[in-house]
Design an enzyme around this catalytic site. Structure first.
Site, mmCIF file in Angstrom:
data_model
loop_
_atom_site.group_PDB
_atom_site.id
_atom_site.type_symbol
_atom_site.label_atom_id
_atom_site.label_comp_id
_atom_site.label_asym_id
_atom_site.label_seq_id
_atom_site.Cartn_x
_atom_site.Cartn_y
_atom_site.Cartn_z
ATOM 1 N N LYS A 190 -3.212 -10.492 -1.596
ATOM 2 C CA LYS A 190 -1.766 -10.262 -1.587
ATOM 3 C C LYS A 190 -1.228 -10.277 -3.013
ATOM 4 C CE LYS A 190 1.818 -12.896 -1.337
ATOM 5 N NZ LYS A 190 2.648 -12.128 -2.277
ATOM 6 N N GLY A 242 -1.139 -19.025 -9.278
ATOM 7 C CA GLY A 242 0.318 -19.055 -9.243
ATOM 8 C C GLY A 242 0.826 -20.413 -9.685
ATOM 9 N N SER A 243 1.992 -20.760 -9.204
ATOM 10 C CA SER A 243 2.628 -21.991 -9.680
ATOM 11 C C SER A 243 1.956 -23.229 -9.080
ATOM 12 C CB SER A 243 4.110 -21.975 -9.311
ATOM 13 O OG SER A 243 4.238 -21.917 -7.912
ATOM 14 N N THR A 244 2.101 -24.339 -9.773
ATOM 15 C CA THR A 244 1.494 -25.591 -9.319
ATOM 16 C C THR A 244 2.110 -26.034 -7.994
ATOM 17 O OG1 THR A 244 0.939 -26.214 -11.566
ATOM 18 C CG2 THR A 244 1.103 -28.016 -9.977
ATOM 19 N N GLY A 247 0.596 -23.988 -5.256
ATOM 20 C CA GLY A 247 -0.825 -24.373 -5.182
ATOM 21 C C GLY A 247 -1.015 -25.670 -4.412
ATOM 22 N N GLU A 264 -5.769 -21.641 -9.572
ATOM 23 C CA GLU A 264 -5.474 -21.412 -11.005
ATOM 24 C C GLU A 264 -3.967 -21.532 -11.146
ATOM 25 O OE1 GLU A 264 -7.714 -20.918 -13.281
ATOM 26 O OE2 GLU A 264 -9.498 -20.284 -12.184
ATOM 27 N N CYS A 298 0.079 -18.148 -18.133
ATOM 28 C CA CYS A 298 -0.189 -19.537 -17.701
ATOM 29 C C CYS A 298 -0.731 -20.374 -18.849
ATOM 30 C CB CYS A 298 -1.191 -19.520 -16.559
ATOM 31 S SG CYS A 298 -2.655 -18.540 -16.943
ATOM 32 N N GLU A 396 6.699 -26.353 -17.605
ATOM 33 C CA GLU A 396 6.357 -24.957 -17.915
ATOM 34 C C GLU A 396 7.628 -24.113 -17.889
ATOM 35 O OE1 GLU A 396 4.207 -22.704 -14.907
ATOM 36 O OE2 GLU A 396 2.837 -21.980 -16.445
HETATM 37 P P1 NAD Z 1 4.282 -18.421 -7.382
HETATM 38 O O1 NAD Z 1 3.471 -19.611 -7.051
HETATM 39 O O2 NAD Z 1 5.727 -18.424 -7.061
HETATM 40 O O3 NAD Z 1 3.676 -17.140 -6.616
HETATM 41 C C1 NAD Z 1 2.330 -16.769 -6.755
HETATM 42 C C2 NAD Z 1 1.926 -15.991 -5.532
HETATM 43 O O4 NAD Z 1 1.948 -16.868 -4.407
HETATM 44 C C3 NAD Z 1 2.834 -14.822 -5.182
HETATM 45 O O5 NAD Z 1 2.045 -13.764 -4.695
HETATM 46 C C4 NAD Z 1 3.707 -15.396 -4.066
HETATM 47 O O6 NAD Z 1 4.210 -14.424 -3.186
HETATM 48 C C5 NAD Z 1 2.704 -16.294 -3.355
HETATM 49 N N1 NAD Z 1 3.272 -17.384 -2.571
HETATM 50 C C6 NAD Z 1 4.469 -18.002 -2.725
HETATM 51 N N2 NAD Z 1 4.606 -18.987 -1.809
HETATM 52 C C7 NAD Z 1 3.473 -18.991 -1.074
HETATM 53 C C8 NAD Z 1 2.999 -19.786 0.017
HETATM 54 N N3 NAD Z 1 3.735 -20.775 0.516
HETATM 55 N N4 NAD Z 1 1.771 -19.531 0.507
HETATM 56 C C9 NAD Z 1 0.995 -18.556 -0.007
HETATM 57 N N5 NAD Z 1 1.391 -17.762 -1.024
HETATM 58 C C10 NAD Z 1 2.619 -17.974 -1.552
HETATM 59 O O7 NAD Z 1 4.002 -18.140 -8.906
HETATM 60 P P2 NAD Z 1 4.573 -16.951 -9.783
HETATM 61 O O8 NAD Z 1 5.957 -17.280 -10.171
HETATM 62 O O9 NAD Z 1 4.315 -15.625 -9.140
HETATM 63 O O10 NAD Z 1 3.590 -17.000 -11.047
HETATM 64 C C11 NAD Z 1 3.813 -17.807 -12.117
HETATM 65 C C12 NAD Z 1 2.937 -19.026 -12.061
HETATM 66 O O11 NAD Z 1 1.568 -18.644 -11.980
HETATM 67 C C13 NAD Z 1 3.067 -19.843 -13.318
HETATM 68 O O12 NAD Z 1 3.151 -21.213 -12.982
HETATM 69 C C14 NAD Z 1 1.748 -19.566 -14.048
HETATM 70 O O13 NAD Z 1 1.384 -20.577 -14.930
HETATM 71 C C15 NAD Z 1 0.801 -19.383 -12.924
HETATM 72 N N6 NAD Z 1 -0.392 -18.624 -13.339
HETATM 73 C C16 NAD Z 1 -1.584 -19.305 -13.514
HETATM 74 C C17 NAD Z 1 -2.726 -18.610 -13.956
HETATM 75 C C18 NAD Z 1 -4.033 -19.320 -14.180
HETATM 76 O O14 NAD Z 1 -5.052 -18.647 -14.314
HETATM 77 N N7 NAD Z 1 -4.050 -20.645 -14.218
HETATM 78 C C19 NAD Z 1 -2.644 -17.241 -14.204
HETATM 79 C C20 NAD Z 1 -1.425 -16.591 -14.016
HETATM 80 C C21 NAD Z 1 -0.295 -17.306 -13.585
#
Ligand code: NAD
Length: 486
Positions: A190, A242-244, A247, A264, A298, A396
């Site tokens: 997704k 994605g975000s902590t 996660g 991640e 990130c 962050e």
């Molecule tokens: P986010 O967590 O809001 O969303 C990430 C993804 O998760 C999106 O596709 C979103 O639709 C989906 N999502 C949201 N809620 C969900 C749920 N309850 N269940 C399953 N999926 C869900 O993060 P973002 O704002 O899109 O991205 C930014 C974050 O990602 C930052 O914190 C960044 O540091 C992190 N990031 C980490 C890495 C790494 O390799 N460590 C790489 C890129 C980004």
């Protein structure tokens, strides 16, 4: 007299349009990619160009039924085609994907810059080549898996459920897909809701190179769709970037399910500059560490730790260099800092700059250009006089905002760098190799760059510790999350 800028080049010197201006086809409505075919969906939302505000396409949001269809297609493809396929044959398909991505690299780069807002120079020279290289790299592993864990037999897990963010849409997709597919797993992925376009183009590539139907399935949508996917009973693997906060929710919801999970997550990287470093190189590294991709990284070096004796000198050089950065049109190849991906993210960044100011930081902003009149943009920003207790040194921000701190000894630098709940990345700048090793080993994070920042290679594992997640992507370590050892 004709002003110089109106002089026309003629004859052999006529220049073709810049490759980055390659026209791209964007379907007005984006559905899902299930079992090798594009299928329409029902509920729609808009994906916009953050540099202009224009709607690029209507995107369908997958519900539980569509996610289920995608997972079942992946499961069938795993049992009947991709799982039993000889590794060399899988490798050939992955090579073909990499080659076709290279052939369509201009379209991929333009689409990525339009949908995400990142400068074309980055999507063209970083995101797309690195994404293709990931497929090249893991294609090489596909027929050598018997060497992956010496003396043991490895097997794929089955269906992998993958969820990715918006900051590197195509690259994150490649990081997730390539090792999973090389190992013989099939995937439902997704993309982030604000950046679905390059995923769609990559699916065209899959069709063109003959990836068997069902091996990769893409469902679009926001958090609810992601929830359906990671909660589906069939996938044996969940990979999330994605975000902590999200996660942690995924980890809680998959607890006890027997699924293998890798996360991640976010970061608060420290870029540590010692007095003996090559300062101009460190300035470039600092710029690359935080203003690359508007700080939507990130592993961004979002905290600058300066040895006190060179702090004033270094800041003068940094501010001079920041004053040359061009903020603006992501499709202009002279642009250094593009658009912020969404209004929501722009508000988050502005909020943190206000928080920094209220906590006593001095706000300094600089660029060679004024902010464009329309679109979502933010000036490259320094938050000076910050200390470790400030919110902007701990949380962050995920934007072009750099918090600046100072230190007097290597020990103090290490303590300050480690004084965060995250543990993704750091940079260390010094001419002294012994100091480099000593400091690097003491840093509590997954990645340390020595006299550089934000450098990536498919053969090199990447990932975090503590609240930045667990598991590695890239290299041999990147195969581990997708295999079972027997
Ligand atoms: P986010 O967590 O809001 O969303 C990430 C993804 O998760 C999106 O596709 C979103 O639709 C989906 N999502 C949201 N809620 C969900 C749920 N309850 N269940 C399953 N999926 C869900 O993060 P973002 O704002 O899109 O991205 C930014 C974050 O990602 C930052 O914190 C960044 O540091 C992190 N990031 C980490 C890495 C790494 O390799 N460590 C790489 C890129 C980004």
């Amino acid at each position: 007299m004709t002003p110089p800028h109106e002089l026309r080049l003629s004859g052999a010197l006529d220049l073709a349009p810049a490759p980055e201006r390659t026209p791209v086809h964007i379907p007005p409505r984006l559905g899902h990619f299930i079992d090798g075919a594009f299928v329409d969906g029902s509920d729609t939302f808009d994906t916009i160009n953050p540099a202009t505000g224009d709607v690029l396409a209507k995107v369908c949001a997958a519900g539980a039924e569509e996610v289920d269809a995608a997972v079942r297609a992946a499961d069938r493809a795993f049992r009947e085609v991709w799982g039993p396929m000889d590794g060399a044959a899988r490798g050939k398909v992955l090579y073909r994907i990499a080659r076709r991505m290279q052939e369509r690299s201009r379209e991929l780069a333009v689409l990525e810059s339009m949908d995400n807002g990142k400068p074309i120079r980055e999507s063209r020279d970083v995101d797309v080549p690195l994404a293709a290289n990931h497929f090249f790299y893991y294609a090489g592993w596909a027929d050598k898996l018997s060497y992956a864990v010496p003396g043991r037999t490895v097997r794929p897990l089955g269906v992998a459920a993958q969820v990715i963010p918006w900051n590197f849409p195509l690259l994150m997709m490649a990081w997730k897909l390539a090792p999973a597919l090389a190992m013989g797993n099939t995937v439902v992925i997704k993309p982030a809701e604000t950046t679905p376009l390059t995923a769609r183009l990559l699916c065209e590539v899959f069709q063109e190179v003959g990836l068997p139907p069902g091996v990769v399935n893409v469902v679009n949508g926001a958090g609810a769709t992601g929830g359906h996917l990671v909660g589906h009973p069939i996938p044996r693997k969940v990979a999330f970037t994605g975000s902590t906060g999200v996660g942690k929710r995924i980890l809680a919801s998959t607890a006890g399910s027997g699924k293998k999970v890798t996360l991640e997550l976010g970061g608060k990287g420290a870029n540590i500059v010692f007095a003996d470093a090559a300062l101009d190189q460190a300035v470039e590294g600092t710029i690359n560490g935080i203003f690359f991709n508007q700080g939507h990284v990130c592993c961004a070096g979002s905290r600058l730790l300066l040895e006190e004796s060179v702090a004033a000198d270094f800041l003068g050089r940094l501010q001079r260099r920041m004053s040359t950065l061009r903020v603006g049109d992501p499709l202009d190849k002279n642009t250094d800092v593009g658009a912020i991906n969404s209004e929501r993210q722009l508000k988050v960044i502005q909020h943190y700059v206000d928080v920094g100011r209220n906590e006593g930081a001095t706000v300094w902003q600089g660029s060679a250009t004024a902010l464009p009149k329309r679109g979502l943009f933010h000036l490259p920003t320094l938050l000076l006089d910050v200390d470790s207790t400030c919110t902007v040194a701990r949380e962050e921000i995920f934007g072009p905002v750099l918090s600046v701190l100072t230190f007097r000894t290597p020990d103090e630098a290490i303590k300050k760098a480690n004084d965060t709940e995250y543990g993704l990345s750091c940079g260390v700048w010094t001419e002294k190799t012994s100091k480099l090793f000593e400091v690097s080993h003491a840093l509590n994070c997954g990645v340390v760059w020595a006299n550089g920042y934000n450098l990536f290679d498919p053969a090199s594992p990447f990932g975090g510790v503590r609240h930045s997640g667990f598991g590695r992507e890239g290299g041999l370590a990147g195969l581990a999350p997708y295999l079972e050892v027997t």
